[in-house]
Write a protein that holds these residues in place. Structure first.
Motif, PDB file in Angstrom:
ATOM      1  N   ASN A 173      71.800 -27.148 -85.192  1.00  0.00           N
ATOM      2  CA  ASN A 173      73.533 -27.513 -85.197  1.00  0.00           C
ATOM      3  C   ASN A 173      74.523 -27.277 -83.800  1.00  0.00           C
ATOM      4  OD1 ASN A 173      72.532 -28.777 -86.910  1.00  0.00           O
ATOM      5  ND2 ASN A 173      73.259 -27.486 -88.504  1.00  0.00           N
ATOM      6  N   ALA A 174      74.328 -26.391 -83.149  1.00  0.00           N
ATOM      7  CA  ALA A 174      75.146 -25.650 -82.795  1.00  0.00           C
ATOM      8  C   ALA A 174      74.681 -26.528 -80.717  1.00  0.00           C
ATOM      9  CB  ALA A 174      75.257 -24.366 -81.890  1.00  0.00           C
ATOM     10  N   GLY A 175      73.952 -26.954 -80.704  1.00  0.00           N
ATOM     11  CA  GLY A 175      73.501 -27.662 -79.632  1.00  0.00           C
ATOM     12  C   GLY A 175      71.900 -26.273 -78.410  1.00  0.00           C
ATOM     13  N   LEU A 176      71.159 -25.897 -79.301  1.00  0.00           N
ATOM     14  CA  LEU A 176      70.501 -24.456 -78.473  1.00  0.00           C
ATOM     15  C   LEU A 176      69.584 -25.129 -78.991  1.00  0.00           C
ATOM     16  CD1 LEU A 176      72.840 -22.012 -79.847  1.00  0.00           C
ATOM     17  CD2 LEU A 176      72.876 -22.393 -77.397  1.00  0.00           C
ATOM     18  N   ASN A 177      68.565 -24.539 -78.143  1.00  0.00           N
ATOM     19  CA  ASN A 177      67.367 -24.799 -78.541  1.00  0.00           C
ATOM     20  C   ASN A 177      66.706 -23.436 -78.884  1.00  0.00           C
ATOM     21  OD1 ASN A 177      66.603 -26.998 -77.141  1.00  0.00           O
ATOM     22  ND2 ASN A 177      67.046 -25.898 -75.027  1.00  0.00           N
ATOM     23  N   PHE A 178      66.281 -23.395 -80.289  1.00  0.00           N
ATOM     24  CA  PHE A 178      65.488 -21.885 -80.762  1.00  0.00           C
ATOM     25  C   PHE A 178      64.337 -21.760 -80.352  1.00  0.00           C
ATOM     26  CE2 PHE A 178      62.997 -19.884 -84.445  1.00  0.00           C
ATOM     27  CZ  PHE A 178      64.031 -18.709 -84.250  1.00  0.00           C
TER      28      PHE A 178
END
Length: 373
Positions: free
Chosen positions: A141-146
């Motif tokens: 949701n924060a726009g980070l790639n996990f």
């Protein structure tokens, strides 16, 4: 002893810069644009740093907990000797937080660190922290790639109870045991009828919809999920311990020579697990006496499992499984990768040599061995 053989071993270290390949298809997997934040610790963190460097990813950062930097200040980790740029070392009180509230704070802190310092990906290692669906969803949701399974996959297969339900629904065999202790505890405390469950929801101000549920178990899961989302406990560790104690007595009576394993549903790396000794390992005039003695410790073992994984806080999903402990089996792990349309296996490894549920040695297995197994 020199570590030159390790450092020069082409099976371990190699040039992984895919952008330099002659193949346009291979070049499409180039990752040099990534700026990952490594949020795990220990040897896995060092391995990740080595591989990232070999891939041409040099602008990574790491978390450093107070325990690593203060408690063990004289035991400098190898990765800190390698990473000498202080702007890429980010200090946090600990890696996961002591309870649900602290975990939420730590997740937000990690997101803030990533955004503030220009990281675009999160690497959480293997097991434990990497198997936290709430954390993964927050990163997404924060726009980070996990770098690992997405939150949907985590919820379907990461939690041990959901994974067993998914396996059973698709016809895959699972270790014999009980995976619905929270539902059993809910029924024991409030009753099993629709009226009982609706009364529980109303008294706890929970909005639930049972219309799509096919049975009592699904209704219990809906009600429990609503309580987790609301951050309240409609059942607690004591309720779950008592429910599992009843199941343990039944299982110990049916198989008095077998040991059983209690597992908290979250986490990995062997954490949150305890062994329940067999009924016949206790002294008693009758089997019933032995079973009573063996099952007496179940409630305390449940609490130990939850505390070890820091999932004993208000609003946490405190489900704990009880399964037959298969002492003679081998621990084979298969790596699977896919995108929803296709999947493939990437080999297997035998992790049977363990101590305190931690792997001591991993040995690659051949295709012939896998077929034979």
């Amino acid at each position: 002893m020199s570590n030159e053989n390790y450092l020069a071993n082409p099976l371990i270290h190699t040039d992984r810069k895919l952008g330099a390949s002659n193949s346009q298809w291979v070049q499409s997997f180039d990752c040099t644009h990534m700026r990952p934040l490594i949020i795990c610790r220990g040897p896995i963190r060092k391995e990740a740093m080595d591989v990232f460097d070999e891939m041409g990813i040099h602008n990574y950062g790491i978390l450093l907990s107070e325990k690593d930097s203060i408690t063990y200040q004289n035991a400098l980790a190898p990765e800190l000797r390698k990473l000498t740029d202080p702007s890429r070392i980010h200090r946090v009180p600990d890696y996961s937080g002591a309870d649900k509230s602290e975990r939420a704070q730590r997740i937000q802190q990690i997101i803030n660190i990533a955004h503030t310092n220009g990281y675009n990906a999160i690497f959480a290692g293997y097991g434990f922290m990497s198997e936290d669906a709430e954390m993964v969803e927050a990163m997404e949701n924060a726009g980070l790639n996990f770098m690992g399974p997405c939150s949907y996959t985590q919820r379907s297969a990461g939690m041990k109870d959901s994974a067993k339900r998914t396996a059973l629904a698709t016809g895959v065999s699972v270790t014999p045991g009980v995976n619905n202790a929270t539902s059993q505890a809910l029924f024991a405390k409030y009753g099993k009828s629709d009226k009982d469950l609706e009364k529980c929801a109303k008294s706890n101000k929970l909005e639930v919809d049972f219309s799509a549920c096919n049975d009592d178990e699904e209704k219990a899961l809906v009600l429990l999920a609503a309580s987790y989302a609301a951050g309240i406990d409609i059942i607690d560790a004591t309720d779950i311990g008592l429910a599992l104690q009843i199941e343990a007595k039944r299982m110990l009576t049916e198989k008095p020579n077998n040991r059983f394993r209690l597992k908290a549903i979250a986490g990995g790396g062997g954490k949150g697990q305890r062994i329940l000794q067999s009924a016949n390992s206790y002294e008693g005039a009758t089997l019933e006496d032995k079973v009573e003695k063996a099952a007496a410790c179940v409630p305390s073992l449940v609490v130990e499992c939850l505390i070890e994984l820091k999932t004993n806080g208000v609003g946490d999903n405190k489900n704990v499984l009880i399964e037959m402990n298969i002492d003679t089996t081998r621990h084979q792990e298969i790596q699977v990768i896919g995108n929803g349309d296709w999947c493939m296996t990437m080999g297997g490894r035998d992790c049977s040599l363990q101590m305190h549920e931690q792997k001591l040695l991993e040995v690659s297995v051949t295709e012939e061995e896998l077929n034979e197994a």
